[in-house]
Scaffold this active site. Structure first.
Site, PDB file in Angstrom:
ATOM      1  N   HIS A 208      11.780  -1.333 -23.709  1.00 16.68           N
ATOM      2  CA  HIS A 208      12.519  -2.330 -24.483  1.00 16.68           C
ATOM      3  C   HIS A 208      12.699  -3.534 -23.585  1.00 16.68           C
ATOM      4  O   HIS A 208      13.325  -3.448 -22.528  1.00 16.68           O
ATOM      5  CB  HIS A 208      13.871  -1.815 -24.953  1.00 16.68           C
ATOM      6  CG  HIS A 208      14.571  -2.824 -25.801  1.00 16.68           C
ATOM      7  ND1 HIS A 208      15.885  -3.165 -25.623  1.00 16.68           N
ATOM      8  CD2 HIS A 208      14.132  -3.599 -26.817  1.00 16.68           C
ATOM      9  CE1 HIS A 208      16.225  -4.103 -26.497  1.00 16.68           C
ATOM     10  NE2 HIS A 208      15.169  -4.374 -27.234  1.00 16.68           N
TER      11      HIS A 208
ATOM     12  N   LYS B 117      17.907  -3.424 -16.978  1.00 11.99           N
ATOM     13  CA  LYS B 117      19.059  -3.320 -17.876  1.00 11.99           C
ATOM     14  C   LYS B 117      19.781  -1.989 -17.706  1.00 11.99           C
ATOM     15  O   LYS B 117      20.927  -1.867 -18.132  1.00 11.99           O
ATOM     16  CB  LYS B 117      18.618  -3.484 -19.337  1.00 11.99           C
ATOM     17  CG  LYS B 117      18.053  -4.861 -19.634  1.00 11.99           C
ATOM     18  CD  LYS B 117      17.937  -5.139 -21.120  1.00 11.99           C
ATOM     19  CE  LYS B 117      16.825  -4.394 -21.791  1.00 11.99           C
ATOM     20  NZ  LYS B 117      16.636  -4.776 -23.203  1.00 11.99           N
TER      21      LYS B 117
ATOM     22  N   GLN C  68       7.644  -2.360 -13.397  1.00 13.31           N
ATOM     23  CA  GLN C  68       7.350  -3.662 -12.786  1.00 13.31           C
ATOM     24  C   GLN C  68       5.861  -3.989 -12.920  1.00 13.31           C
ATOM     25  O   GLN C  68       5.497  -5.110 -13.283  1.00 13.31           O
ATOM     26  CB  GLN C  68       7.725  -3.697 -11.303  1.00 13.31           C
ATOM     27  CG  GLN C  68       7.313  -5.009 -10.675  1.00 13.31           C
ATOM     28  CD  GLN C  68       7.282  -5.020  -9.153  1.00 13.31           C
ATOM     29  OE1 GLN C  68       7.022  -6.060  -8.606  1.00 13.31           O
ATOM     30  NE2 GLN C  68       7.536  -3.933  -8.477  1.00 13.31           N
TER      31      GLN C  68
END
Length: 186
Positions: free
Chosen positions: A27, A76, A93
């Site tokens: 997400h 997040k 990443q």
């Protein structure tokens, strides 16, 4: 896409994408803007203010080769354990960096604007993620898709209004009893 409309002028483009399912899903939220814009201030502030469990960093395609536009990876979900750290700082990443490069290669982000833009990628990696290759694939696709949505101004307000009677997400779908009547004023 050639930047003849000024899409990457003074505006900040915001995108969102959810790709995959289960704990290996991605997400992503993206904020793309020019150097000198509010995006640059947000980018620099986030980089300069890490906090426990959250360490924003510049995404790289390879060690010492940051992707362009320079991309700030912001997790997040707080880092919880070695596996989650590896999934976040490794697979996710790499996926984000690959997705940004894909967006430039496809013209979603004009190649000639890449040096003048800055990107913030806010990335959710589930604490239960277990398949690094799936995390990588999902984050690569989600990054590319979020950038495409931001560049296209999606979703449209009409699409939002059309979906308002069927609100749901991967973590919750209202019961029939909880959902309001689609024709009723909310």
């Amino acid at each position: 896409m050639t930047d003849t409309s000024g899409t990457y002028g003074a505006s900040v483009l915001i995108g969102e994408s959810f790709t995959g399912s289960g704990p290996n899903a991605a997400h992503l939220n993206t904020v793309l803007g020019r150097r000198g814009s509010a995006a640059e201030a947000a980018w620099a502030t986030a980089l300069a203010t890490p906090r426990a469990g959250y360490a924003p960093f510049v995404a790289v395609l390879q060690p010492s080769l940051p992707v362009k536009p320079l991309t700030l990876f912001v997790n997040k979900a707080d880092i919880r354990g070695d596996t989650h750290a590896t999934m976040t700082w490794g697979a996710a990443q790499a996926g984000v960096a690959g997705g940004v490069a894909d967006a430039v290669a496809e013209g979603i982000i004009p190649k000639d604007a890449a040096d003048d833009l800055l990107l913030i990628a806010a990335v959710w990696v589930d604490w239960a993620a277990y398949d690094a290759d799936e995390v990588y694939r999902n984050n690569r696709a989600a990054t590319r898709n979020a950038l495409a949505a931001g560049a296209a101004g999606e979703p449209t307000v009409d699409a939002v209004l059309a979906a308002r009677a069927e609100v749901r997400n991967p973590f919750y779908t209202p019961s029939v009893e909880a959902a309001p009547n689609a024709g009723a004023a909310l």
